[in-house]
Every structure is written in structure tokens, then in C-alpha cells.
Design an enzyme around this catalytic site. Structure first.
Site, PDB file in Angstrom:
ATOM      1  N   HIS A  23       6.253 -12.028   1.254  1.00 24.01           N
ATOM      2  CA  HIS A  23       6.793 -10.946   0.237  1.00 24.01           C
ATOM      3  C   HIS A  23       5.931 -11.125  -0.884  1.00 24.01           C
ATOM      4  O   HIS A  23       6.622 -10.992  -2.290  1.00 24.01           O
ATOM      5  CB  HIS A  23       8.183 -11.545   0.102  1.00 24.01           C
ATOM      6  CG  HIS A  23       9.150 -11.691   1.297  1.00 24.01           C
ATOM      7  ND1 HIS A  23      10.268 -12.410   1.383  1.00 24.01           N
ATOM      8  CD2 HIS A  23       8.915 -10.895   2.425  1.00 24.01           C
ATOM      9  CE1 HIS A  23      10.668 -12.064   2.581  1.00 24.01           C
ATOM     10  NE2 HIS A  23      10.241 -11.495   3.237  1.00 24.01           N
ATOM     11  N   LEU A  24       4.741 -10.668  -0.998  1.00 27.58           N
ATOM     12  CA  LEU A  24       3.730 -10.890  -1.960  1.00 27.58           C
ATOM     13  C   LEU A  24       4.200  -9.665  -3.085  1.00 27.58           C
ATOM     14  O   LEU A  24       4.503  -8.625  -2.609  1.00 27.58           O
ATOM     15  CB  LEU A  24       2.429 -10.589  -1.673  1.00 27.58           C
ATOM     16  CG  LEU A  24       2.038 -11.574  -0.924  1.00 27.58           C
ATOM     17  CD1 LEU A  24       0.630 -11.503  -0.254  1.00 27.58           C
ATOM     18  CD2 LEU A  24       1.720 -13.280  -1.590  1.00 27.58           C
TER      19      LEU A  24
END
Length: 538
Positions: free
Chosen positions: A473-474
Site C-alpha cells: 500500500h505504498l
């Protein structure tokens, strides 16, 4: 270098946001060129939900990035694959559709980004969504993206949910509605047994548009500038890196490469911290200190237990039983082939006094070796995972050279902030309690990870350091903010500060991390970007 082609708009990246930007811009009379570094999404595993196991670590379809090791990850480099095909990460991800909490977006607006409060972005979520059930005030009905409920109900999942209710969590039917908090089944981007990537939903249906030109195997190497105006993009086929081509943009260039490749491309093009660029021999177009900074991610830890008295996905995914699941899928019946990897959600508070949930948990009647999704254990298992919704640790993405083919340094600095460590420890304890609930006791045999001998805070933190992984989930590495904020990269209209003709639309612009998987929010950003650029109203 070959002669240039010219379009009104050039979009780099066809993922969660880029595909939607291309859809919205090509709905006008404007000519649009969409560049995708990877191949077309032709492989059947990209369309089979369970096929993610086969493609997520395949370099043909996913960038195989890894984080820089630290003591807080026990000296490990954490894999952070990102999609590299039409549809980007929506073609390889875990298929969960999760918008987050209203307060997340209200915070974006409060940080100097008018137009991004929850009331502002809700219509953009709804307009792209095709959803049955839920409240019309929150859910869209006629959009391109099907959002479905799980159709494969397992008794262990029901027992886990009942145990969470015993623990005090409400059972919620729509965590994307009025309230997120509680326990229930995930909503997924799956329709009739197939993955609904943004390529499948927003690109394939419009490929006939004469004004839309999609180029695959086209990796952007540099944004082209005339002074401080972006005028196009240089690109090449990765198999022929020396044969550079260019596409020019009469109106705008839109970068939608994700939170690793977007700051990388900006830095290669002369946008970023001036001192760093000069040291690498890259001419500075504009000094933007925030490019590549503010990176964050969800650091996930999974608690695993052996199961008794029931078959789990571990057994159903092998031998003759797998054949039966394939048969069911072919007959359009519920099957493990049509599942997302996480089936049940739980959103809860790490401490009773908090005003909103700060933990996200996942549950599935399956378990994976060493905590990584991809290799099933050879025993009947179940997994309760957990991560901190809004970690305070921040990291960076930085190129190491002017070579566009070299991977950048990616450092999320997992667990660097002491608060993140304490919240995660409390989350692990809650996950363990949920696996030991009275409702689940008929199936619970023993905990295998971290194991009953691991109990103190120090031991649980050490377990997290040894086993924890990225949730992929960058976000935040080119964050949105006003020009008065020296570390902001784009303004509230997603225009890059200090230059003209250049916007960013992807997870990198998020000022703070949402309380959710970031895919749905990234799609919303792409939808909103398309309307901001065209000036069209919903």
C-alpha cells in the site's frame, strides 16, 4: 532517436488511476496516448482471482522492488511488487475494495487541499462504482467497476466473525458506507468469477476509440521539458533500451506510475531535491525537495493457527480437491479460484479511548509459509493478519543514478516511530484473542506463529521485525499540498508545483495514508483527475 508523435495528452502508467484518466480524457475529442511499461494483460492468471499467486512475483508482470534493510525489519529487504502490465497493480493485487474513513479525506482538505474532503470525493467514488446493496447515499450503481460480495462462505469464517462479535465488534454489512468499524466480509473487484482490473473495466471497453492510443512495452525514461513546461515523454521498449522514442503533448503530461516509479521518473527528469540531482549529474528543471519523500506503507503481521475438524483452503488447493474447485469455477459456482486472498475484515481500535479505528485486520481459512502470501502451508491452517491503519513512520524513494533502468532506493522506514511499534503490538494481541474466541474453539488446534512462547511486548515486537511484510500500500511520495509547503509536490488540482503542463494522478499524491488498502482511493484520484483536466462536472 526516432521522429516524434504528438497527442493532446500523454499519460504514463495504466494502473489504478492512469487507466481511468485515459478513459475520461478520451471521452472528449482530445487525442490521448497511454504508455505502459509492461505487456498487455493477456495472461489468464491476470484475470483469475486466485492467479495472483502466480503473477505477483513474476517480473514480467510486476516490478520486483524491495525495501532497504533495517534493524527494524531484522536486516531483511521486504518485497514490494508493483503491477507492470495493463491495469498496473489492479491486475495483480488482492482485489479488496476499501475506501477508508471519511476522516482520512477531511484531513487531506485540512492540510491545505480544498476539494478533497470526504463530501467532495464521495461523488467520484460513487460515479465509477457498480454496486448492489448498501445505501444510495454512499454507493454507486451505474459505474464501470463491479464491486461484489463474497459468494464462497466457509464455516470457519462465520465462526471467526461470531467470535469477533463476542469480543465487542459490531457486524457490519457495508464498511464503505456510513461507518467502517466492525467485522464482516470484504467487498471485492470480482465479477462472475473474474478479476475486474482497471484495464478490464476502463480500457478494454473503449479500445475502439480512435482518439485513444495505447502503447505497451513502453517504459518512460524521461519527461521532456521546454524550459519549465512539460512537452512530452521519452520512452523505450525495455527489451531495446537504446532505441529511445518520444511522444509530445500539446496540452498536458499526466504521470500515473505509482509511489515508486512516479518519484523515480520525476527525479530522472530533473524534478526533485536539487542537491541530489546535481550530485547525480542530472540537470535541475525545478528544485522540489518533496519528490520521493513522505513515503508510507502498511506493515502487516500475520498470526497463524492450525485447524482441526474442517478442511481449509490449504487442502482444497491441491490434488483432486483442486480439480473440484476448478470444475466449480468453470460452472460459475463458488470456488476458491474466484476468491480474494483475504475474506474477512475487522476494523478496530488498538486502545478503547480512541475516537476511530486505527487497526485493519484480515482473516482467511488458509495459511502461508513464513507469513508471505503465495506459498500455502502443508497443514490445515487459518490466518488473522493485522496492520496499523495510519502509521507515523515516513520514508523515501531516491534514484541512485541517472540510469532509467536502475531500480531506486525504496525505504519506508517501517516501525521507525515508537507509536507504530506499540499500536502493532496491541494489534497482534487482538488478532491472537480473536483466533482463541469461544466460537472458533472447535476449529482452533494450536498457534504456530508466533507461538505460545512469544508473549511479552519485546517478544512480539521481535516477531513483527522477523515476520512482518508490506501490504503493498505504498503512497505519499509526491504528496499534495499548497505551494507554501516546501515539501508539497502537487497542488489541489494535481498540478506539479513550479512547472507547467504536468500533473500526477496516483497514490503518490496522497498527503497522508488512508485507513484502507489504497487501491480504491487511487482509482478515485484517477477519476477526479480526469474531471479536473477536462473541466467536466459529475
Amino acid at each position: 532517436m526516432n521522429s516524434s508523435e504528438t497527442f493532446d495528452y500523454v499519460i504514463v502508467g495504466s494502473g489504478a488511476a492512469g487507466a481511468i484518466v485515459a478513459n475520461r480524457l478520451s471521452a472528449t475529442d482530445a487525442s490521448v496516448c497511454l504508455l505502459e511499461a509492461g505487456p498487455p494483460d493477456n495472461h489468464p492468471y491476470l484475470h483469475l482471482p486466485a492467479g495472483f499467486i502466480k503473477v505477483i512475483f513474476n517480473p514480467k508482470y510486476a516490478w520486483q522492488f524491495g525495501t532497504e534493510p533495517t534493524a527494524l525489519t531484522n536486516g531483511r529487504s521486504i518485497p514490494i511488487p508493483q503491477g507492470r502490465t495493463l491495469g498496473g497493480s489492479t491486475s495483480i493485487n488482492g482485489l479488496v475494495y476499501n475506501r477508508g474513513q471519511a476522516a482520512d479525506y477531511d484531513e487531506w482538505a485540512a492540510l491545505g487541499n480544498p476539494g478533497w474532503a470526504y463530501a467532495d470525493v464521495l461523488p467520484y467514488f460513487k460515479s465509477m462504482e457498480q454496486r448492489r446493496g448498501g445505501d444510495d447515499a454512499y454507493r454507486g450503481r451505474s459505474g464501470e467497476l463491479p464491486v461484489s460480495d463474497i459468494d464462497w462462505i466457509h464455516p470457519i469464517c462465520e465462526a471467526f466473525i461470531n467470535g469477533a462479535v463476542e469480543y465487542g465488534m459490531p457486524r457490519t454489512e457495508d464498511y464503505n458506507g456510513a461507518s467502517q468499524e466492525g467485522v464482516g466480509y470484504f467487498q471485492r473487484t470480482i465479477h462472475k468469477g473474474f478479476r475486474m482490473s482497471t484495464a478490464r473495466t476502463f480500457l478494454h471497453p473503449i479500445r475502439h476509440r480512435r482518439n485513444l492510443h495505447i502503447k505497451t512495452h513502453a517504459q518512460a525514461t524521461r519527461i521532456l521539458f521546454d524550459g519549465k513546461r512539460a512537452i512530452g515523454v521519452e520512452y523505450a521498449n525495455p527489451a531495446q533500451p537504446s532505441q529511445r522514442k518520444r511522444v509530445l503533448a500539446n496540452k498536458e503530461v499526466i504521470i500515473s506510475c505509482g509511489s515508486v516509479n512516479t518519484p523515480k521518473l520525476l527525479q530522472l527528469s530533473g524534478l526533485g531535491p536539487a542537491k541530489m540531482l546535481q550530485e547525480l549529474g542530472i540537470p535541475v528543471v525545478h528544485d522540489l525537495p518533496g519528490v520521493g519523500e513522505n513515503l508510507s506503507d502498511h506493515f502487516s503481521v500475520r498470526v497463524v493457527a492450525k485447524v482441526r475438524n474442517e478442511k481449509t483452503i490449504n487442502e482444497l488447493a491441491v490434488g483432486l480437491r483442486l480439480g473440484g474447485q476448478v470444475f466449480n469455477w468453470l460452472r460459475k459456482r463458488p470456488s476458491i479460484l474466484g476468491l480474494s486472498p483475504s475474506l474477512v475484515h475487522w476494523f478496530w481500535k488498538s486502545s478503547p479511548g480512541l475516537d476511530r479505528a486505527d487497526l485493519q485486520g484480515v482473516f482467511t481459512p488458509a495459511s502461508y509459509k513464513q507469513g508471505y502470501v503465495g506459498r500455502l502451508d502443508n497443514f490445515a491452517g487459518m490466518t488473522a493478519g493485522v496492520w496499523q491503519h495510519r502509521p507515523k513512520s515516513r520514508g523515501h524513494v531516491r534514484i541512485k543514478s541517472a540510469d532509467p533502468w536502475a531500480p531506486p532506493v525504496v525505504q519506508p522506514n517501517y516501525l521507525e516511530h515508537p507509536d507504530d511499534q506499540q499500536v502493532l503490538i496491541r494489534g497482534i494481541r487482538i488478532a491472537r484473542d480473536l483466533l482463541r474466541s469461544a466460537s472458533l474453539s472447535q476449529y482452533f488446534e494450536e498457534e504456530t506463529l508466533p507461538g505460545k512462547m512469544c508473549d511479552s511486548d519485546d517478544e512480539l515486537l521481535d516477531f513483527a521485525k522477523r515476520i512482518g511484510v508490506s501490504s503493498y500500500h505504498l503512497n505519499g511520495s509526491a504528496r499534495m499540498g499548497p505551494s507554501s509547503d516546501k515539501n508539497a509536490v502537487v497542488d489541489q488540482a494535481l498540478r506539479v508545483h513550479g512547472v507547467e503542463g504536468l500533473r500526477i494522478a496516483d497514490s503518490s499524491v496522497m498527503p497522508t495514508i488512508p485507513s484502507a488498502n489504497v487501491c480504491a482511493a487511487s482509482m478515485m484520484i484517477g477519476n477526479r483527475a480526469g474531471h479536473l483536466i477536462t473541466g467536466r462536472q459529475l
